[in-house]
Design a protein around this motif. Structure first.
Motif, PDB file in Angstrom:
ATOM      1  N   THR A 114     -27.579  48.678  16.872  1.00  0.00           N
ATOM      2  CA  THR A 114     -27.664  48.936  18.303  1.00  0.00           C
ATOM      3  C   THR A 114     -27.070  50.300  18.635  1.00  0.00           C
ATOM      4  OG1 THR A 114     -27.163  48.033  20.494  1.00  0.00           O
ATOM      5  CG2 THR A 114     -25.478  47.764  18.810  1.00  0.00           C
ATOM      6  N   ALA A 115     -27.492  50.849  19.760  1.00  0.00           N
ATOM      7  CA  ALA A 115     -26.949  52.121  20.250  1.00  0.00           C
ATOM      8  C   ALA A 115     -27.021  52.120  21.772  1.00  0.00           C
ATOM      9  CB  ALA A 115     -27.742  53.303  19.687  1.00  0.00           C
ATOM     10  N   LYS A 150     -31.075  50.996   9.221  1.00  0.00           N
ATOM     11  CA  LYS A 150     -31.426  51.885   8.123  1.00  0.00           C
ATOM     12  C   LYS A 150     -30.269  51.823   7.133  1.00  0.00           C
ATOM     13  CE  LYS A 150     -34.077  54.995  11.009  1.00  0.00           C
ATOM     14  NZ  LYS A 150     -34.165  56.314  11.591  1.00  0.00           N
ATOM     15  N   PRO A 151     -30.557  51.937   5.855  1.00  0.00           N
ATOM     16  CA  PRO A 151     -29.457  51.936   4.873  1.00  0.00           C
ATOM     17  C   PRO A 151     -28.481  53.074   5.172  1.00  0.00           C
ATOM     18  CG  PRO A 151     -31.603  51.842   3.774  1.00  0.00           C
ATOM     19  CD  PRO A 151     -31.861  52.089   5.242  1.00  0.00           C
ATOM     20  N   ARG A 152     -27.208  52.761   5.084  1.00  0.00           N
ATOM     21  CA  ARG A 152     -26.175  53.779   5.307  1.00  0.00           C
ATOM     22  C   ARG A 152     -25.941  54.556   4.029  1.00  0.00           C
ATOM     23  NH1 ARG A 152     -22.178  52.217   9.868  1.00  0.00           N
ATOM     24  NH2 ARG A 152     -23.458  50.755  11.009  1.00  0.00           N
TER      25      ARG A 152
END
Length: 133
Positions: free
Chosen positions: A69-70, A129-131
């Motif tokens: 989330t953002a 997304k993969p960190r």
């Protein structure tokens, strides 16, 4: 998101998380000098940052591991100053939970019980997304 760990900003501010859930999150904060403006009250940016953090923390509790989330919108009403030395409380809950956005409200109250600020924000729900390692 079962593996939740408070982010660095929460630690930097000194926020004590009391409860975190998709339905309601609560936290306390002792207002020390570093969080205040020249008038000896909590800086407006610190109030807004705490409110934003509460919203993100609550919204992320409702997500699965394939989502993130953002904040895409935030509004703060400042109602009462919060003096240095006070311990205030923030309570956040969702007003709307949709497939792609959530709207949350955070009420910040002073130690004397007076409502100091209301933060209403919109969080977008995105695929995780993969960190980077």
């Amino acid at each position: 998101m079962a593996d939740w760990e408070p982010m660095g900003f929460i630690k930097l501010m000194g926020v004590k998380v009391i409860k975190r859930s998709p339905e309601r999150s609560e936290a306390e904060l002792y207002i020390r000098d570093e969080l205040c403006n020249r008038r000896g009250v909590m800086h407006g940016g610190a109030v807004m940052g705490w409110g934003d953090t509460m919203g993100g923390m609550t919204a992320s509790a409702a997500l699965n591991n394939e989502q993130r989330t953002a904040t895409i919108e935030s509004k703060t009403n400042f109602l009462q100053p919060i003096p240095k030395g006070d311990t205030c409380r923030a309570v956040c809950w969702p007003i709307h939970t949709g497939k792609t956005t959530m709207v949350l409200q955070t009420d910040i109250t002073r130690g004397d019980g007076k409502l100091a600020a209301i933060v209403i924000q919109t969080q977008i729900i995105l695929p995780a997304k993969p960190r980077p390692a």
